[in-house]
Design an enzyme around this catalytic site. Sequence first.
Site, PDB file in Angstrom:
ATOM      1  N   HIS A 142     -22.043 -12.680  -6.271  1.00  0.00           N
ATOM      2  CA  HIS A 142     -20.786 -13.392  -6.516  1.00  0.00           C
ATOM      3  C   HIS A 142     -20.209 -13.750  -5.150  1.00  0.00           C
ATOM      4  CE1 HIS A 142     -21.455 -10.451  -9.865  1.00  0.00           C
ATOM      5  NE2 HIS A 142     -21.615 -11.602 -10.440  1.00  0.00           N
ATOM      6  N   HIS A 162     -29.046 -12.467  -7.024  1.00  0.00           N
ATOM      7  CA  HIS A 162     -27.863 -12.982  -7.723  1.00  0.00           C
ATOM      8  C   HIS A 162     -26.642 -12.263  -7.165  1.00  0.00           C
ATOM      9  CE1 HIS A 162     -24.849 -14.130 -10.490  1.00  0.00           C
ATOM     10  NE2 HIS A 162     -24.843 -13.010 -11.172  1.00  0.00           N
ATOM     11  N   GLU A 191     -28.092  -8.738 -16.730  1.00  0.00           N
ATOM     12  CA  GLU A 191     -28.396 -10.097 -16.259  1.00  0.00           C
ATOM     13  C   GLU A 191     -29.794 -10.201 -15.626  1.00  0.00           C
ATOM     14  OE1 GLU A 191     -24.655 -12.794 -15.194  1.00  0.00           O
ATOM     15  OE2 GLU A 191     -24.941 -11.207 -13.745  1.00  0.00           O
ATOM     16  N   HIS A 221     -18.743 -18.383 -11.520  1.00  0.00           N
ATOM     17  CA  HIS A 221     -19.523 -17.155 -11.550  1.00  0.00           C
ATOM     18  C   HIS A 221     -20.062 -16.724 -10.181  1.00  0.00           C
ATOM     19  CE1 HIS A 221     -23.041 -14.865 -13.723  1.00  0.00           C
ATOM     20  NE2 HIS A 221     -22.475 -14.171 -12.798  1.00  0.00           N
TER      21      HIS A 221
END
Lengths: 251, 251, 251, 251
Positions: free
Chosen positions: B115, B113, B94, B183
């Site tokens: 979660h 990034h 990613e 996500h």
Amino acid sequence: MSADAGIKSSSTSAEAPGAPDPALLEDIVTANRILSDQGIIDAYGHISARDPLRPGHYWISRSMAPALVTGTDIIACDLDNNPVRTGETRLFFERVIHGEIYKARPDVMAILHNHAPSLIPFCNSDTRLRPMVGSAAFLGEGAPVFDIRSVDDEGDLNICNVAQARGLAQALGPHCLVLLRGHGAVFAGDSIRQVVRRAVIAESNARQQMQAAMLGPVHFLTASEIAFAKRSKPKDPDRAWQLWKQRAMRG
Amino acid sequence: MSADAGIKSSSTSAEAPGAPDPALLEDIVTANRILSDQGIIDAYGHISARDPLRPGHYWISRSMAPALVTGTDIIACDLDNNPVRTGETRLFFERVIHGEIYKARPDVMAILHNHAPSLIPFCNSDTRLRPMVGSAAFLGEGAPVFDIRSVDDEGDLNICNVAQARGLAQALGPHCLVLLRGHGAVFAGDSIRQVVRRAVIAESNARQQMQAAMLGPVHFLTASEIAFAKRSKPKDPDRAWQLWKQRAMRG
Amino acid sequence: MSADAGIKSSSTSAEAPGAPDPALLEDIVTANRILSDQGIIDAYGHISARDPLRPGHYWISRSMAPALVTGTDIIACDLDNNPVRTGETRLFFERVIHGEIYKARPDVMAILHNHAPSLIPFCNSDTRLRPMVGSAAFLGEGAPVFDIRSVDDEGDLNICNVAQARGLAQALGPHCLVLLRGHGAVFAGDSIRQVVRRAVIAESNARQQMQAAMLGPVHFLTASEIAFAKRSKPKDPDRAWQLWKQRAMRG
Amino acid sequence: MSADAGIKSSSTSAEAPGAPDPALLEDIVTANRILSDQGIIDAYGHISARDPLRPGHYWISRSMAPALVTGTDIIACDLDNNPVRTGETRLFFERVIHGEIYKARPDVMAILHNHAPSLIPFCNSDTRLRPMVGSAAFLGEGAPVFDIRSVDDEGDLNICNVAQARGLAQALGPHCLVLLRGHGAVFAGDSIRQVVRRAVIAESNARQQMQAAMLGPVHFLTASEIAFAKRSKPKDPDRAWQLWKQRAMRG
């Protein structure tokens, strides 16, 4: 209703395994520790693995707190839930869950039963546990709920006999998680690591779904996203396993 | 849809950096540890910093659990997300998120990034994440939500290719946080420390907003308060960074 | 709006204290540690004690994370918030809260300002924080909420100048807790230990009130029970202080 | 209303015990530690055991934080709550709860009073605490709530005298848990271990019931399941006790 009704049937120990594969043994022990460390198994849950070479047997710890399991505590049972070693009596009375699901689902290689704290609210609700994130796509259109009253309605809600376990296996159907009204959860999967991973994810998914419900309507994964997940493999699932293992083993 | 579609384009390694500034390197490692210690990154998130001297490159850890990152794990990629070192293959698939946002936003010097556990409910809700306190004014009138279906709708919800990453960068627009349906979250800011600080604040803000929603209508920061925060700097932000670092490093 | 507007006024250091009473000094340090250990103060809150012999001065730590405070970090300020020691510059800019409340409330001997995580939802709600249990009777008919827009509406919501601090002191009135919209809380009491105790109780009371709200109408303490608490002393409050101290100091 | 009104009545110390059975003593100490470690007792709760050989006496710690209790802190009282040892003054003023319940309920061998954090919302609500899982069947059709105003309404909500304690015992009736409005909980059972086990289960049941309430109507155990639990014994309850003990003692 006797606690062991139907379990003490005949067993063919000729094909019985003497010891599990060392890697499998280590995974079973590690799974017990991780599940305890993550707070998603209490003093009473259990996890088993089907023997890959002798699929008519499975490995599970003796009846004890998962947090304390070591390699010497792992024993073999046949699918009628009889211990391979003669005279072994320290057995989970609910091990009948394992045998019946292994019989009903030849694809299943590992089973976990726990009293998952964040899943209990969904066990007693008409609201289904549904996937909030991609890694929880295995929840599909919603985890089924098994009501033991579909089999009998006079007990302590534990799965104590073959009839109850068969009803549970039927409710599980082709799914990988079934919730038990007033009781907990059963996960079935293709490996110890997959089952542990899904148990961890289900817990956080449940918490997030309950929080989202406070904010208004919740948008779950779409049918197409759920279908995609069925055809694909998770990316690098062992990274989480190794991290959880390191944390559990230092504790 | 291939996981690395569009990433393997040509790269000009002539201007490529050999090693990051030591202070920047330390901040990247510390950020990975703090985010893990605070429980707002799991085994799968990643944080990067643009190289201040060679803005066509960024620094990020190899594909691994953030909790375990050390200085030797930090590698350089160009904005097409190709590693500078030939043959480096242990890469986050990613990472395309990072390259595309650095391209779209020349002002951005760091990207995270994750979660984020308390942000997921807002990813799947029509209720916007909005600022409860002054330090969360960066949330503005509400964090935008990126729905990957605006790009394609057959995947696992991960950002795997350039088209998806460009859609995400577009949804981010001039903001410093974009939520990803089903996500997680992406933070973009002017330094590693700012991005970490905002990720911590966003988590607590989300929890407090969900709690406040249980009490009735919620009063958020006013437009004038949000505008003031845009023109000013936070007072002594490093005090929190140093405290979090001390806690993360002892763990 | 300048951050220190109105603070740098003249001070009569003739009566200024050189060092606090050792027992008071220890309580201030311990309070900083307990509040951090209990998670109800973050890197930015502060607690002060009025000097019992020189009521025109108060003791407070230098501007630093409360978790790290030691005895040598405690300094004296007059009620115009000027440090007694010439040249001391490491000061909380929000210390103006302390001076103005000590001026307005001669009975107050200790003040705490924090960003109490479970109180923030009540800062931004029309639902008042009210006492769930006897030990929280000090919340009375509901903690008042100060909205900084009653003074000015262009800032970062911090209490930066005398006008804002006076508005806050006015909102506090005769109460022992005032909530700040979009910001946090200020506790005022007759000792460091009382203020810490009430901050701990307010946090759990807030959590319990929010949970109770999910169950339906909530029954709070009656007016008669609140009145009784005003006339009486808590039984053995130091038992909790000593336990919290032991935990905070081992951490 | 005097704090000790009615407690100082005559006692027949002729039959008074000198020291408890060592196993019982160890269980009382362990219970104090487990309850503290699990966070379901704070600095102020207490647990007692009736002496099995001299049922007119009970054992309880001196007035102190449960987390710090050791064997030498356990003292004997008669059912009028007078200490057996002459001159002992370090006594819980609320010990009157214990004496009155032991008098009213000859079957009761252990009593716990705590300010159970997750039970407080149910103390102040019209929603009853009801069993979510089989192990919580002891909650029956819902834990009764004692409102001290049924006895008097001018106090601090503590149980300070015989009249209040008798009212509480009456509200408890044949149940094993009674909630106290604005105060906490009292558990009564047939052993220290049972009472501790039920206090732990009640806490998680309360949390799960509150979460389930967010999802819609909640399905509790049926009358038949509750009745079954009354006739049966829990399976291997000591497994949890031993695990909790190990955790509490290492802390």
